[in-house]
Design an enzyme around this catalytic site. Structure first.
Site, mmCIF file in Angstrom:
data_model
loop_
_atom_site.group_PDB
_atom_site.id
_atom_site.type_symbol
_atom_site.label_atom_id
_atom_site.label_comp_id
_atom_site.label_asym_id
_atom_site.label_seq_id
_atom_site.Cartn_x
_atom_site.Cartn_y
_atom_site.Cartn_z
ATOM 1 N N ASP A 78 -6.979 4.230 -4.626
ATOM 2 C CA ASP A 78 -7.653 4.080 -3.331
ATOM 3 C C ASP A 78 -8.302 5.458 -3.091
ATOM 4 O OD1 ASP A 78 -7.712 2.006 -0.922
ATOM 5 O OD2 ASP A 78 -7.511 3.950 0.010
ATOM 6 N N LYS A 87 0.859 -1.182 0.000
ATOM 7 C CA LYS A 87 0.000 0.000 0.000
ATOM 8 C C LYS A 87 0.888 1.222 0.000
ATOM 9 C CE LYS A 87 -4.469 0.838 0.154
ATOM 10 N NZ LYS A 87 -5.616 -0.019 -0.235
HETATM 11 N N1 GLU Z 1 -7.426 0.117 -3.016
HETATM 12 C C1 GLU Z 1 -8.121 -1.098 -3.361
HETATM 13 C C2 GLU Z 1 -8.155 -2.008 -2.151
HETATM 14 O O1 GLU Z 1 -8.206 -1.538 -1.029
HETATM 15 C C3 GLU Z 1 -7.631 -1.735 -4.640
HETATM 16 C C4 GLU Z 1 -6.189 -2.082 -4.711
HETATM 17 C C5 GLU Z 1 -5.729 -2.572 -6.088
HETATM 18 O O2 GLU Z 1 -6.533 -2.642 -7.004
HETATM 19 O O3 GLU Z 1 -4.541 -2.876 -6.193
HETATM 20 O O4 GLU Z 1 -8.200 -3.203 -2.250
#
Ligand code: GLU
Length: 452
Positions: free
Chosen positions: A153, A113
């Site tokens: 996100d 992340k």
């Molecule tokens: N931000 C999204 C999550 O919390 C998607 C992450 C992604 O597609 O890599 O899963």
């Protein structure tokens, strides 16, 4: 593992630990216990400064991060969050959840992340573009299609992914599937914008079926948030015959005055407002006849009758008092579109009520299971990019449905296998999700010698 200044990460860590310990997992698989302290420290954390120029020509500076948490199942994968609240604790909790969520998709993706404490609200397109360019100036040294594949996100949508992708391409002279959520003409996947919200509804359909509660048709659904996840969860629920009675943003909530809920047209007005980075309240002239606006409130305590609650805003958006209000409103299912949407106290209340034989029983699904559809379609975007092909809407939607059904069954069966209580009517999905995700990652780490 947990630093004293990391409350959100501590919460995510404790929630996992408590559910693993409150099961027969370590009796049945004692060798996995040693994995916990190892998996809880990121493989690598990158922190950097982001210097960019605003529209007045002034230099601005923000903090940028990428937490590369675990790569035992595949390249680090997870979104970028641009929000003033972003700090290392928030990104470690999100990255930690992401490891196990990604494992639950059944795809080959590790967990990570990133983001910045940059606030996109009130910024011009030029400022957003210059910020993205500056952010990628550093991040482009650390990511690659086989190493780390970020996505969106909170605060990072299609427009930001475009600016970030272009910057990566120019810095590295390489066109590759290094980000997901891309535009459809330059490597994006159909259904990616819809995937988290649709996937959440597909997961809940399985919960309804298992609990003999029928389908979405005729159900009253409370949704929080108004971003990508909330919009598409609401649209899919409406398509399936439900009434969506609430939506919200960080400033307040709209709740239906009467029996009629949000229409698809009203949700498309919300989508426009969000794209322009405005508050939901800017729609008040259009909304006030049909909806009441509650400044500074979340929807949970404001609605008398709820069948299904879908928190889809941000972490800790359901408190203990909210959990009690939901149970009083007759809510039977709560499934998180947001990451760690419920506080520990709220989860405790839901888990207690799950086993209640009275009318006040409720079934809780954590975000790492119920919202894995978004990252799952990101995984499908990576697969299409590797083969340099694109699948049709129907193909991607079908695969998403299968992934959500498998995820639900995996959570359910794992819960039944490792629960210390036999024959529960509604097995704990929070235990099932944590145990199933943990086993997959822990065994991969052991197989690959991550301990030496
Ligand atoms: N931000 C999204 C999550 O919390 C998607 C992450 C992604 O597609 O890599 O899963």
């Amino acid at each position: 593992m947990v630093q004293p200044t990391e409350p959100e990460f501590e919460q995510a860590y404790s929630e996992l630990l408590l559910t693993l310990e409150d099961s027969t997992l370590f009796d049945k698989k004692p060798h996995l216990k040693a994995v916990l302290p190892v998996v809880s420290i990121p493989e690598r954390t990158i922190m950097f400064r982001v210097v960019w120029q605003d529209d007045k020509g002034q230099m601005q500076v923000n903090r940028g991060y990428r937490v590369q948490f675990n790569s035992a199942l595949g390249p680090y994968k997870g979104g970028l969050r641009f929000h003033p609240s972003v700090n290392l604790s928030i990104l470690k909790f999100l990255g930690y959840e992401q490891i196990f969520k990604n494992a639950l998709t059944g795809l080959s993706i590790g967990g990570g992340k990133g983001g910045a404490d940059f606030d996109p609200k009130g910024k011009s397109d030029g400022e957003i573009r210059r910020f993205c360019e500056a952010f990628m100036r550093e991040l482009s040294r650390h990511i690659d299609q086989d190493t780390d594949v970020p996505a969106g996100d909170i605060g990072v949508g299609g427009r930001e992914i475009g600016f970030l992708f272009g910057a990566f391409r120019r810095y590295r002279n390489s066109f590759q599937g290094v980000l997901t959520g891309k535009g459809l003409t330059w490597g994006g996947s159909l259904i990616r914008p819809e995937a988290t919200g649709y996937g959440l509804v597909y997961y809940v359909e399985k919960m309804l079926e298992y609990a003999s509660l029928g389908t979405f048709a005729g159900k009253i659904v409370a949704v929080s948030g108004s971003g990508n996840v909330a919009q598409y969860a609401a649209l899919k629920a409406i398509e399936l015959g439900a009434t969506v009675v609430s939506l919200s943003d960080s400033k307040g909530a709209y709740v239906a005055k009467g029996a009629a809920g949000f229409s698809a047209e009203e949700i498309s007005l919300i989508a426009d407002v969000k794209l322009n980075r405005l508050d939901l309240y800017s729609l008040d002239d259009k909304f006030k006849a049909k909806f009441d606006y509650y400044a500074g409130a979340r929807p949970w305590t404001l609605i008398k009758k709820i069948d299904i609650a879908l928190p889809s805003a941000t972490q800790n958006e359901v408190s203990a008092a909210d959990a009690e209000a939901l149970i009083r409103a007759g809510c039977k299912i709560i499934a998180e579109g947001s990451n760690m949407g419920s506080t520990m106290e709220a989860i405790e209340i839901f888990e207690k009520a799950r086993t209640s034989t009275s009318d006040s029983s409720i079934w809780y699904a954590p975000g790492k299971a119920a919202n894995c559809g978004g990252v799952a379609v990101s995984g499908l975007e990576m697969a299409q990019n590797s083969q340099r092909i694109s699948w049709s809407t129907q193909e991607v939607d079908q695969k998403l449905k299968e992934i959500m059904i498998n995820c639900f069954e995996n959570c359910l069966n794992t819960s039944i296998t490792y629960s210390s209580i036999k024959d529960e009517k509604l097995p704990s999905l929070v235990k099932g999700a944590n145990i199933a995700g943990f086993i997959k990652v822990a065994e991969a780490m052991l197989d690959q010698g991550d301990f030496y």
